[in-house]
Scaffold this active site. Structure first.
Site, PDB file in Angstrom:
ATOM      1  CB  SER A   1      -8.063   3.337   2.614  1.00 50.23           C
ATOM      2  OG  SER A   1      -7.174   2.759   3.832  1.00 50.23           O
TER       3      SER A   1
ATOM      4  CB  SER B   1      -8.369   0.205   5.644  1.00 49.01           C
ATOM      5  OG  SER B   1      -8.887   1.199   5.387  1.00 49.01           O
TER       6      SER B   1
ATOM      7  CE  LYS C   1      -3.839   1.855   2.608  1.00 54.55           C
ATOM      8  NZ  LYS C   1      -4.871   1.700   3.728  1.00 54.55           N
TER       9      LYS C   1
HETATM   10  N1  GLN Z   1     -13.149   3.711   6.567  1.00 57.53           N
HETATM   11  C1  GLN Z   1     -12.303   4.030   7.750  1.00 57.53           C
HETATM   12  C2  GLN Z   1     -12.128   5.429   7.795  1.00 57.53           C
HETATM   13  O1  GLN Z   1     -12.324   6.153   6.778  1.00 57.53           O
HETATM   14  C3  GLN Z   1     -11.385   3.056   8.110  1.00 57.53           C
HETATM   15  C4  GLN Z   1     -10.068   3.398   7.113  1.00 57.53           C
HETATM   16  C5  GLN Z   1      -8.834   2.483   7.552  1.00 57.53           C
HETATM   17  O2  GLN Z   1      -8.991   1.653   7.969  1.00 57.53           O
HETATM   18  N2  GLN Z   1      -7.648   3.110   7.229  1.00 57.53           N
HETATM   19  O3  GLN Z   1     -11.679   5.854   8.587  1.00 57.53           O
END
Ligand code: GLN
Length: 459
Positions: A144, A168, A69
């Site tokens: 994400s 994510s 990532k």
């Molecule tokens: N969708 C969640 C957020 O926007 C989790 C994102 C993540 O785990 N990086 O915070």
């Protein structure tokens, strides 16, 4: 195609038997990336000359290509965190997770797309364009870590490293029909991981199989003196115990996770998974976790507070572009977080949220006195359409409702493909374990996968 679809364990065998060389694997994958990535936008950067080190033949991941990532810093290789602000940032050092994988013989071939700074659930907040779901390109790949999940599902890399602050890793894994592991807080070093919310962030693998997840975890888990939050205890040998018998294990079903609004087909897949566990001789236990309803608001208070503090370092003076390059979502979260941390509000918001967080953790502690793991859906719905939620941040936040309690409690959870909806969109099931019990969790996940049998994969 066989090589591209192969799991890490299969590739290891082929390399060992001299049936394929690492160079051939890398060459086939590069060709695939050239063909598929322009459509999917899963990779933001492709490594020009992937380094295969012939002296590493006896290492556990020798010759296995992978992606990271784009929130992990890689010396000499552009790292953007999905944000324009870091569009031209070339780090001076390597993240520990990358260093460990290199030392295990794995070969970095690219950096994957993500919501900028990890803020999001669909990769639509990436400043470099959305990642498309390989199963249906009108749909999001999740987020994400959407680029990582799409890359593994469409065979652009045998495995990827994602990051999970509130879901994510698990949600995109579920949307793309791959396996994703959110580890216990403190199991994997975060040195060189671009911080989102420091009390929640975790580093973990996205793979084709649960066994592969264990093989990667064997390499990346463990104490790191560069990250004071890592657990000093020696990690387990995860891949060794995945075949243990799970008969008699207790699987908890929390009623609060089967709330109104869960898609019917998601519920159906989860029901089928419960049946499979019964068939394997596990005991199904109904449990209740009453604090679950406070998890979403608690999470968004803590996560925005911590991100407003972490993003303060991007002042455009030391490195990176100007603050003007923060996107709309980052600005929204910085403002929310600055508000909840400010004098007069700190006690009412941030401090209160940390107290509720303890209550949520207590729910899990109580549950694990009765059961070995907890089973739940990963996401209330399968992948949604690109653009569907983009103008409604609250709707987007709500899609994390079933993944975030795990982050607040600091415990591990696995997303394993369960099946598909009638429109051929993947659905995953979430298996949640007690803190530092990844060994048991992966064992149960692997057995489940075996019982479930082979699922379709992308051609
Ligand atoms: N969708 C969640 C957020 O926007 C989790 C994102 C993540 O785990 N990086 O915070």
């Amino acid at each position: 195609m066989d090589i591209l679809k192969a799991s890490i364990s299969k590739l290891r065998q082929l390399i060992k038997d001299n049936k394929i060389s690492s160079e051939e694997i890398v060459a086939q994958i590069s060709e695939r990336i050239n063909k598929e990535n322009p459509k999917l936008n899963a990779l933001l950067t492709v490594v020009e000359k992937p380094e295969v080190n012939e002296n590493m033949k006896d290492k556990p991941l020798y010759g296995i290509a992978f992606t990271l990532k784009d929130t992990y810093v890689t010396k000499g290789i552009r790292t953007t965190a999905g944000s324009r602000l870091l569009e031209n940032y070339i780090p001076q050092y390597d993240a520990t997770v990358y260093k460990k994988l290199k030392e295990a013989g794995a070969v970095l071939i690219g950096k994957t797309n993500c919501d900028a700074w990890g803020h999001g659930s669909s990769t639509e907040n990436s400043d470099f364009g959305v990642t498309k779901n390989p199963w249906n390109q009108d749909y999001v790949a999740g987020g994400s870590s959407g680029g990582s999940a799409a890359a593994v599902a469409s065979h652009l890399s045998p495995f990827s490293i994602g990051e999970d602050t509130g879901g994510s890793i698990r949600q995109p894994a579920s949307f793309c029909s791959v396996v994703g592991l959110k580890v216990s807080y403190g199991l994997v070093s975060r040195y060189g991981s671009i911080a989102y919310a420091s009390s929640l962030d975790t580093v973990g693998p996205i793979t084709k199989t649960v066994e592969d997840c264990a093989l990667v975890l064997d390499v990346i888990a463990g104490n790191d003196n560069q990250d004071a939050t890592t657990n000093p205890a020696k990690p387990s040998h995860y891949s060794k115990s995945i075949n243990n018998d799970i008969k008699g294990f207790k699987i908890g079903i929390p009623k609060e996770y089967f709330v109104e609004g869960i898609d019917k087909e998601v519920a159906e897949q989860v029901e089928n998974s419960i049946k499979l566990f019964k068939k394997m001789g596990c005991e199904i236990v109904d449990i209740t976790m009453p604090m679950t309803r406070y998890a979403l608001s608690t999470y968004y208070l803590i996560a925005t507070s911590e991100t407003s503090s972490n993003l303060g370092r991007y002042d455009g003076i030391r490195y990176g572009n100007s603050r003007k390059d923060f996107g709309a979502e980052a600005k929204r979260r910085i403002m929310l977080g600055t508000f909840t941390l400010s004098a007069g509000y700190y006690d009412a918001y941030y401090k209160k949220a940390t107290k509720v967080r303890t209550l949520i953790k207590n729910d899990f502690d109580q549950a694990f006195k009765k059961v070995d793991i907890i089973l739940a859906p990963v996401s209330p719905t399968p992948a949604f359409k690109i653009g569907e939620k983009v103008n409604n941040p609250l709707q987007m936040y709500l899609s994390d409702i079933l993944t975030i309690p795990v982050n607040l409690a600091g415990i591990p959870a696995l997303s394993v493909p369960a099946g598909f909806t009638k429109y051929k969109l993947p659905v995953g099931v979430q298996l949640i374990g007690n803190r530092f019990e990844e060994e048991k969790l992966l064992n149960i996940g692997h057995k489940f996968e075996q019982e479930r049998g082979e699922l379709p994969s992308i051609d």
